[in-house]
Design an enzyme around this catalytic site. Structure first.
Site, PDB file in Angstrom:
ATOM      1  N   HIS A 224      45.550  -2.082 -66.731  1.00 38.82           N
ATOM      2  CA  HIS A 224      44.700  -2.550 -65.942  1.00 38.82           C
ATOM      3  C   HIS A 224      42.831  -1.983 -65.925  1.00 38.82           C
ATOM      4  CE1 HIS A 224      43.539  -3.035 -61.412  1.00 38.82           C
ATOM      5  NE2 HIS A 224      42.928  -1.635 -61.766  1.00 38.82           N
TER       6      HIS A 224
ATOM      7  N   HIS B 222      38.553  -3.640 -65.428  1.00 41.01           N
ATOM      8  CA  HIS B 222      37.839  -4.553 -64.916  1.00 41.01           C
ATOM      9  C   HIS B 222      36.520  -4.387 -66.149  1.00 41.01           C
ATOM     10  CE1 HIS B 222      39.718  -4.278 -60.832  1.00 41.01           C
ATOM     11  NE2 HIS B 222      39.702  -2.524 -60.976  1.00 41.01           N
TER      12      HIS B 222
ATOM     13  N   GLU C 218      45.963   3.506 -52.442  1.00 36.96           N
ATOM     14  CA  GLU C 218      45.328   4.056 -53.346  1.00 36.96           C
ATOM     15  C   GLU C 218      44.915   5.198 -52.860  1.00 36.96           C
ATOM     16  OE1 GLU C 218      42.298   1.895 -55.754  1.00 36.96           O
ATOM     17  OE2 GLU C 218      41.663   3.214 -56.042  1.00 36.96           O
TER      18      GLU C 218
ATOM     19  N   ASP D 178      41.791   1.770 -65.550  1.00 31.58           N
ATOM     20  CA  ASP D 178      40.695   1.211 -64.185  1.00 31.58           C
ATOM     21  C   ASP D 178      39.313   1.150 -65.202  1.00 31.58           C
ATOM     22  OD1 ASP D 178      40.156   0.038 -61.431  1.00 31.58           O
ATOM     23  OD2 ASP D 178      40.909   2.029 -61.172  1.00 31.58           O
TER      24      ASP D 178
HETATM   25 ZN    ZN Z   1      41.361  -0.955 -59.830  1.00 32.80          ZN
END
Ligand code: ZN
Length: 410
Positions: free
Chosen positions: A65, A67, A213, A311
């Site tokens: 995961h 971005h 989250e 992330d």
């Molecule tokens: Zn994320």
């Protein structure tokens, strides 16, 4: 066919088998695995390259995961509170996206290869990272993301999503695999979720979503109050949550390769649902720490499969998976350190491959030859200490093979 050998070979198979003085033969796929002694008998005429003192061979790391479109953030965003961070993302989004040039994203991808990552699950909000993801030697599962909760925007958002997904599908290849991401239960309209999940099912695509989250998310989803209340009122004129957490999860039935990222606030019932869905939980400990979210309770997950991710740099200082699992290793103080180290290495290889639906993450015949190698600073006397020694002393690799090609020594 290539042959390499090392003092230690971690298969990362379901039994976490470790071979002392191990050797591996491969081209694009893994052809054989064994001990150096066995290989010398089986392949007497071939040159088996020994990778040096205290060397280790293991599967390439899988960052489930990330971005990439937020790669330009260093000191811009507000950490310490999830909702304040989200406001700061909205305030600075344009400038950060503009600064995340192809050159910058390419540099981050190339750093990842030096740091032992061979596969990423890239969550793409805008499609601005697509060219980099198509051109990199890394394997990329490319998640086109759907996001938006305002009813009057649904049609426009869906048309836009379909165009981005179509573009990703046009570029589909062995190492660029289109997939679908739902941003989160609080930010995505149930109609959009239903429609994109139908597309995922029809095309057998992997699916990923952020889930539970923050405490703010949990309060909003269950009670339509808490820290998110003013955010939704002020930004979107929305006064009530669109869904409950379990109704959200219910929509993901019959997705074969499914993962939920974070889940730090998920309760027992929700975890049970995740387990029934056959989904993986992706753990991003640095991000959770920086946004002052809870620490994932790994013992609470029981047998739900675990994967690891960094992330984005919007909530991290690095995309280096070794650094990510080192922090996780120090964070989960309620677990035995050797067992935790094994679990984190397993989650970063085998676990990531399961979440993304790939024939990778394990050193075993017929699996893809995504293999990394490096040297420990000194002799490891007991295989029980091997995972923690790797986590404590490794940040970079000497060899990163992706489908059999060493991308660090071309
Ligand atoms: Zn994320």
């Amino acid at each position: 066919m290539k042959f390499i050998s090392a003092n230690w070979l971690l298969t990362c198979d379901d039994n976490f088998e470790i071979i002392e003085n191990g050797a591996i033969a491969f081209d694009e796929k893994i052809i054989d695995i064994g001990t150096i002694d066995e290989f010398q008998i089986k392949y007497p005429k071939d040159n088996i390259e020994y990778l040096g003192e205290n060397s280790v061979i293991m599967p390439g790391l899988i960052n489930t995961h990330v971005h990439l479109e937020f790669s330009a953030n260093k000191t811009t965003l507000q950490y310490g509170n999830f909702v304040k961070w989200l406001f700061s993302v909205m305030e600075h989004r344009e400038e950060l996206i503009e600064k995340a040039t192809k050159e910058l994203i390419d540099k981050e991808l190339s750093n990842m290869i030096s740091n032992g990552t061979t596969t990423i699950g890239a969550i793409s909000s805008y499609g601005f990272d697509m060219d980099s993801c198509i051109q990199t030697p890394l394997n990329v599962v490319y998640f086109t993301e759907i996001l938006g909760s305002k009813a009057d925007m649904i049609d426009t958002l869906f048309v836009d999503f379909q165009a981005k997904l179509k573009s990703a599908i046009t570029h589909k290849s062995e190492n660029f695999i289109p997939a679908i991401a739902v941003h989160s239960p609080y930010s995505t309209h149930p109609f959009l979720i239903r429609e994109v999940l139908n597309i995922a099912k029809e095309n057998k695509m992997a699916v990923s979503a952020h889930f539970q989250e923050s405490k703010a998310e949990n309060d909003w989803l269950n009670h339509s109050n808490g820290e998110f209340e003013s955010f939704f009122k002020d930004m979107l004129d929305q006064h009530k949550s669109l869904t409950k957490p379990s109704d959200f999860l219910e929509q993901f039935k019959n997705i074969e390769h499914l993962s939920f990222t974070h889940c730090v606030e998920a309760n027992e019932k929700e975890l049970e649902q995740i387990k029934k869905l056959g989904a993986t939980i992706t753990h991003c400990p640095n991000s959770n720490r920086l946004l002052n979210n809870s620490i994932l309770n790994i013992s609470y997950l029981k047998d739900i499969p675990l994967a690891m991710g960094t992330d984005g740099l919007s909530s991290n200082n690095t995309l280096n998976m070794f650094e990510e699992i080192r922090n996780a290793f120090f964070m989960h103080t309620n677990l035995d350190s050797a067992a935790l180290a094994d679990k984190l290495i397993q989650a970063s290889t085998n676990g990531g491959a399961k979440a993304l639906g790939l024939n990778k993450g394990i050193l075993k015949k017929d699996f893809d030859a995504d293999i990394i190698a490096f040297q420990l600073p000194d002799r490891c006397n007991n295989p029980k200490n091997l995972s923690s020694s790797i986590i404590l002393h490794t940040s970079k690799t000497t060899h990163t093979y992706i489908k059999g090609n060493d991308e660090l020594n071309k």
